[in-house]
Design a protein around this motif. Structure first.
Motif, short mmCIF file in Angstrom:
data_model
loop_
_atom_site.label_atom_id
_atom_site.label_comp_id
_atom_site.label_asym_id
_atom_site.label_seq_id
_atom_site.Cartn_x
_atom_site.Cartn_y
_atom_site.Cartn_z
N LEU A 43 1.14 5.80 -14.64
CA LEU A 43 1.41 4.52 -13.99
C LEU A 43 1.04 3.33 -14.88
CD1 LEU A 43 0.03 5.39 -10.44
CD2 LEU A 43 2.42 5.38 -11.20
N GLY A 44 0.63 3.63 -16.11
CA GLY A 44 0.24 2.56 -17.03
C GLY A 44 -1.17 2.06 -16.81
N ILE A 45 -2.01 2.86 -16.17
CA ILE A 45 -3.39 2.48 -15.89
C ILE A 45 -4.31 3.21 -16.88
CG2 ILE A 45 -5.25 2.49 -14.19
CD1 ILE A 45 -3.04 2.71 -12.02
N VAL A 73 0.85 -1.21 0.00
CA VAL A 73 0.00 0.00 0.00
C VAL A 73 0.88 1.25 0.00
CG1 VAL A 73 -1.68 1.35 1.33
CG2 VAL A 73 -1.96 -1.12 1.11
N ASN A 74 1.88 1.27 0.86
CA ASN A 74 2.78 2.43 0.94
C ASN A 74 3.51 2.67 -0.38
OD1 ASN A 74 2.00 2.58 3.59
ND2 ASN A 74 3.95 1.94 4.45
N GLU A 75 4.01 1.60 -0.98
CA GLU A 75 4.75 1.74 -2.24
C GLU A 75 3.82 2.24 -3.35
OE1 GLU A 75 8.53 1.17 -4.37
OE2 GLU A 75 7.89 1.61 -2.34
N SER A 76 2.61 1.71 -3.39
CA SER A 76 1.63 2.17 -4.36
C SER A 76 1.34 3.66 -4.16
CB SER A 76 0.35 1.35 -4.23
OG SER A 76 -0.67 1.87 -5.01
N ALA A 77 1.19 4.07 -2.91
CA ALA A 77 0.94 5.48 -2.61
C ALA A 77 2.10 6.36 -3.05
CB ALA A 77 0.67 5.66 -1.12
N ALA A 78 3.32 5.88 -2.87
CA ALA A 78 4.49 6.65 -3.31
C ALA A 78 4.47 6.83 -4.83
CB ALA A 78 5.77 5.95 -2.87
N PHE A 79 4.03 5.79 -5.55
CA PHE A 79 3.94 5.91 -7.00
C PHE A 79 2.84 6.88 -7.42
CE2 PHE A 79 6.76 2.30 -7.22
CZ PHE A 79 7.43 2.50 -8.43
N VAL A 80 1.73 6.94 -6.68
CA VAL A 80 0.68 7.92 -6.97
C VAL A 80 1.25 9.33 -6.81
CG1 VAL A 80 -1.52 8.90 -6.18
CG2 VAL A 80 -1.26 6.42 -6.43
N CYS A 81 1.97 9.55 -5.72
CA CYS A 81 2.59 10.87 -5.51
C CYS A 81 3.58 11.20 -6.62
CB CYS A 81 3.28 10.91 -4.15
SG CYS A 81 2.15 10.82 -2.75
N LEU A 82 4.33 10.18 -7.04
CA LEU A 82 5.29 10.37 -8.14
C LEU A 82 4.56 10.73 -9.44
CD1 LEU A 82 8.22 10.21 -9.23
CD2 LEU A 82 7.76 7.78 -9.70
N ALA A 83 3.46 10.03 -9.74
CA ALA A 83 2.70 10.30 -10.95
C ALA A 83 2.15 11.73 -10.93
CB ALA A 83 1.56 9.30 -11.10
N CYS A 84 1.67 12.17 -9.78
CA CYS A 84 1.18 13.55 -9.64
C CYS A 84 2.30 14.55 -9.88
CB CYS A 84 0.55 13.77 -8.28
SG CYS A 84 -1.00 12.90 -8.04
N ARG A 110 5.09 14.01 -11.63
CA ARG A 110 5.51 13.97 -13.04
C ARG A 110 4.50 14.65 -13.95
NH1 ARG A 110 9.49 9.46 -13.77
NH2 ARG A 110 10.92 9.92 -12.04
N ALA A 111 3.23 14.64 -13.57
CA ALA A 111 2.19 15.28 -14.38
C ALA A 111 2.10 16.78 -14.11
CB ALA A 111 0.83 14.62 -14.11
N PHE A 112 2.72 17.25 -13.03
CA PHE A 112 2.62 18.64 -12.61
C PHE A 112 3.01 19.58 -13.75
CE2 PHE A 112 3.75 22.58 -10.50
CZ PHE A 112 2.75 22.69 -9.54
N GLY A 113 2.14 20.55 -14.01
CA GLY A 113 2.39 21.56 -15.04
C GLY A 113 1.94 21.15 -16.44
N PRO A 116 -5.03 11.14 -17.25
CA PRO A 116 -3.62 11.30 -17.62
C PRO A 116 -2.64 11.00 -16.47
CG PRO A 116 -4.90 13.11 -18.51
CD PRO A 116 -5.81 12.35 -17.58
N VAL A 117 -3.06 11.25 -15.23
CA VAL A 117 -2.19 10.92 -14.09
C VAL A 117 -2.10 9.40 -13.94
CG1 VAL A 117 -1.85 11.19 -11.60
CG2 VAL A 117 -2.77 13.09 -12.95
N LEU A 118 -3.24 8.72 -14.08
CA LEU A 118 -3.23 7.26 -14.02
C LEU A 118 -2.38 6.66 -15.14
CD1 LEU A 118 -6.99 6.62 -13.15
CD2 LEU A 118 -5.01 6.26 -11.65
#
Length: 189
Positions: A173-175, A71-82, A84-87, A168-170
């Motif tokens: 992560l390839g979703i 769960v924690n690792e998945s959450a870190a990837f969500v934060c990373l995707a956000c 990387r999508a910033f801007g 686009p944020v998903l």
């Protein structure tokens, strides 16, 4: 039982609930801080989108299913995707919007609550403008590791808007995501 005994029984249960919640809050704060640190580490080590997608999809094989680490690792990837999508800009209802959302600690904590498989039937309360759609990214991403995820809402407009907004944020992560309206349901018969 006397009326006074019921009150004291209720009060003791309420105190137990408050104690459990304070422990949960402390644990969530620690986990959110660790997730933010892990996000920064992932951002430095994963330089391209393909590496991010591959690493995200391997979470369960690395950490095991239904674990706090997954769960924690998945959450870190969500934060990373956000991050990387910033801007970046993409259309929502034919108008360009710029993604400018990075999850705050409280939003990460809310996302963790919604991902929790051990303590089922948890819910969060978020007011207007507190990031319900952003919080929703956490359980969507985590549960997508197990297969398809369906998010149901009674409001077609918000469902369509949010799919266009977070799609686009998903994809970072390839979703893949899609929107089905109640109008389309009648056409499929």
């Amino acid at each position: 039982c006397l009326p006074g005994e019921k009150v004291s029984l209720f009060e003791s249960k309420l105190e137990g609930f408050r104690f459990r919640n304070s422990l949960l809050e402390s644990d969530l704060q620690e986990r959110a801080a660790a997730i933010m640190a892990r996000t920064a580490k992932l951002d430095r080590s994963l330089t391209n989108k393909e590496d991010v997608i591959r690493s995200f999809r391997n979470i369960l094989s690395k950490y095991g299913a239904n674990t706090a680490n997954a769960v924690n690792e998945s959450a870190a990837f969500v934060c990373l995707a956000c991050k990387r999508a910033f801007g970046k800009k993409w259309p929502i209802f034919n108008k360009d919007y710029r993604w400018e959302l990075i999850p705050r600690d409280t939003q990460v904590q809310a996302g963790l609550i919604l991902c929790d498989e051990i303590e089922e039937n948890r819910f969060i309360r978020a007011r207007t403008g507190e990031g319900k759609t952003l919080i929703g990214l956490f359980p969507i991403a985590y549960h997508s590791l197990y297969g398809s995820v369906h998010v149901v809402t009674c409001n077609d407009y918000l469902a369509n808007r949010d799919q266009q907004w977070i799609g686009p944020v998903l994809r970072e992560l390839g979703i893949d995501s899609a929107f089905l309206s109640t109008e389309e349901e009648g056409k499929r018969e």
